[in-house]
Design a protein around this motif. Sequence first.
Motif, PDB file in Angstrom:
ATOM      1  N   SER A 202       1.040  -1.153   0.026  1.00  0.00           N
ATOM      2  CA  SER A 202       0.081  -0.027   0.149  1.00  0.00           C
ATOM      3  C   SER A 202       0.927   1.279   0.035  1.00  0.00           C
ATOM      4  O   SER A 202       0.584   2.243  -0.583  1.00  0.00           O
ATOM      5  CB  SER A 202      -1.083   0.020   1.229  1.00  0.00           C
ATOM      6  N   PRO A 214      -7.033  -0.460  -2.210  1.00  0.00           N
ATOM      7  CA  PRO A 214      -8.320  -1.077  -2.534  1.00  0.00           C
ATOM      8  C   PRO A 214      -8.885  -0.474  -3.933  1.00  0.00           C
ATOM      9  O   PRO A 214      -9.765  -1.155  -4.485  1.00  0.00           O
ATOM     10  CB  PRO A 214      -9.377  -0.843  -1.383  1.00  0.00           C
ATOM     11  N   THR A 216      -7.473   0.382  -6.459  1.00  0.00           N
ATOM     12  CA  THR A 216      -6.804  -0.216  -7.645  1.00  0.00           C
ATOM     13  C   THR A 216      -7.061  -1.534  -7.960  1.00  0.00           C
ATOM     14  O   THR A 216      -6.495  -2.085  -8.909  1.00  0.00           O
ATOM     15  CB  THR A 216      -5.386  -0.063  -7.381  1.00  0.00           C
ATOM     16  N   ARG A 217      -8.018  -2.220  -7.300  1.00  0.00           N
ATOM     17  CA  ARG A 217      -8.293  -3.649  -7.575  1.00  0.00           C
ATOM     18  C   ARG A 217      -8.846  -3.857  -8.874  1.00  0.00           C
ATOM     19  O   ARG A 217      -9.704  -2.958  -9.488  1.00  0.00           O
ATOM     20  CB  ARG A 217      -9.255  -4.176  -6.522  1.00  0.00           C
ATOM     21  N   GLY A 218      -8.231  -4.605  -9.593  1.00  0.00           N
ATOM     22  CA  GLY A 218      -8.692  -5.108 -11.000  1.00  0.00           C
ATOM     23  C   GLY A 218      -8.559  -3.940 -11.943  1.00  0.00           C
ATOM     24  O   GLY A 218      -8.945  -4.087 -12.847  1.00  0.00           O
ATOM     25  N   LYS A 219      -7.507  -3.032 -11.678  1.00  0.00           N
ATOM     26  CA  LYS A 219      -7.393  -1.794 -12.755  1.00  0.00           C
ATOM     27  C   LYS A 219      -5.872  -2.105 -13.408  1.00  0.00           C
ATOM     28  O   LYS A 219      -4.970  -2.258 -12.532  1.00  0.00           O
ATOM     29  CB  LYS A 219      -7.649  -0.657 -11.988  1.00  0.00           C
ATOM     30  N   VAL A 235      -0.844  -4.639  -6.002  1.00  0.00           N
ATOM     31  CA  VAL A 235      -1.290  -5.744  -5.266  1.00  0.00           C
ATOM     32  C   VAL A 235      -0.717  -5.632  -3.663  1.00  0.00           C
ATOM     33  O   VAL A 235       0.172  -4.793  -3.506  1.00  0.00           O
ATOM     34  CB  VAL A 235      -0.973  -7.087  -5.716  1.00  0.00           C
ATOM     35  N   GLN A 247      -7.541 -11.355   1.421  1.00  0.00           N
ATOM     36  CA  GLN A 247      -7.183 -10.327   0.440  1.00  0.00           C
ATOM     37  C   GLN A 247      -6.604 -10.866  -0.761  1.00  0.00           C
ATOM     38  O   GLN A 247      -6.345 -10.106  -1.875  1.00  0.00           O
ATOM     39  CB  GLN A 247      -6.209  -9.218   1.152  1.00  0.00           C
ATOM     40  N   ALA A 250      -8.498 -10.068  -4.493  1.00  0.00           N
ATOM     41  CA  ALA A 250      -8.117  -8.779  -4.804  1.00  0.00           C
ATOM     42  C   ALA A 250      -7.078  -8.852  -5.598  1.00  0.00           C
ATOM     43  O   ALA A 250      -6.653  -8.145  -6.606  1.00  0.00           O
ATOM     44  CB  ALA A 250      -8.225  -7.807  -3.616  1.00  0.00           C
ATOM     45  N   ALA A 251      -5.988  -9.359  -5.144  1.00  0.00           N
ATOM     46  CA  ALA A 251      -4.528  -9.492  -5.702  1.00  0.00           C
ATOM     47  C   ALA A 251      -4.621 -10.052  -6.925  1.00  0.00           C
ATOM     48  O   ALA A 251      -4.002  -9.742  -7.859  1.00  0.00           O
ATOM     49  CB  ALA A 251      -3.615 -10.105  -4.491  1.00  0.00           C
ATOM     50  N   ASP A 253      -7.251 -10.394  -8.959  1.00  0.00           N
ATOM     51  CA  ASP A 253      -8.020  -9.573  -9.928  1.00  0.00           C
ATOM     52  C   ASP A 253      -7.174  -8.699 -10.578  1.00  0.00           C
ATOM     53  O   ASP A 253      -7.295  -8.211 -11.871  1.00  0.00           O
ATOM     54  CB  ASP A 253      -8.915  -8.840  -9.140  1.00  0.00           C
ATOM     55  N   SER A 254      -6.139  -8.048  -9.801  1.00  0.00           N
ATOM     56  CA  SER A 254      -5.054  -7.239 -10.247  1.00  0.00           C
ATOM     57  C   SER A 254      -3.942  -7.887 -11.139  1.00  0.00           C
ATOM     58  O   SER A 254      -3.663  -7.531 -12.168  1.00  0.00           O
ATOM     59  CB  SER A 254      -4.645  -6.237  -9.344  1.00  0.00           C
TER      60      SER A 254
END
Length: 262
Positions: A202, A214, A216-219, A235, A247, A250-251, A253-254
């Motif tokens: 972070s 959070p 930036t998830r999937g972007k 991530v 988490q 989410a990692a 997804d990115s």
Amino acid sequence: MGGSQSALLAESITDWWSLAGVDALVGEDPAGWLVLLPANDAAAPRPKPTIAPEPEAAPLPAILQRQEAPQPVETKGPVVFPDAWDEFQHWLATSDDVPGSQWDARRILPVGQTNAPLMLLTAWPEIDDQRDGAMFSGTAGQLLDAMLSAIRTTRDVCYVASLAVTRPAGGRCDGAEAAELDRLLWHHLRLANPERLLLIGSDIVRMAAASELPETRGKILNINQDGGKVETVAVAHPAMLLARPAQKAAAWDSLKLLNRGR
């Protein structure tokens, strides 16, 4: 009492004081009139009493003493970062001017080469990294290797670096230190010139993408670098994923976005 007896008494007292050396009510010098001198010294001058010297005054407390005018401190200008890749790497390893090198005696240096297909960048070493002398060590490093394997790459083809070469106390820095690290960030990215960038943790996401993790998830984050843009994803640090397995989704997804075009 009166008459001739009184006169005789007064004369006797006067004679006694004369014998004692008192011949005036007030004299220039004090006289030891109670000290009996030897007969042969009757005419000798009487010694003056010794007067003890006054004690020296105690020194003033330091806060009340006269202070020397402070010398002006020479203001140092911004650190000049080397522009050549090899010189920059040597500077990171040896110079006292490297921002973030003052927090620990042991520096954790980047590994890899310029123009790498993927650059892994975190803010600073973790406690285990500082202890072991290498980035992403221990079980966190094993998890990172598994994450890279999931996107069909390995650490040895990446350029692996932390922005600061040592870890700040408590894993935080601010003020002038943060400002110098920000300058170093963009200079380091310009020299490394990776094809893609993976921000890990972070802290580096805030610095490089001006975003909270959070968000930036999937972007895909297009970081502006030296007039161009480098494709970037972010991530959580593997150490955080080990502590909070929820988490990992989410990692992923990115992270999977780096598979595009491969």
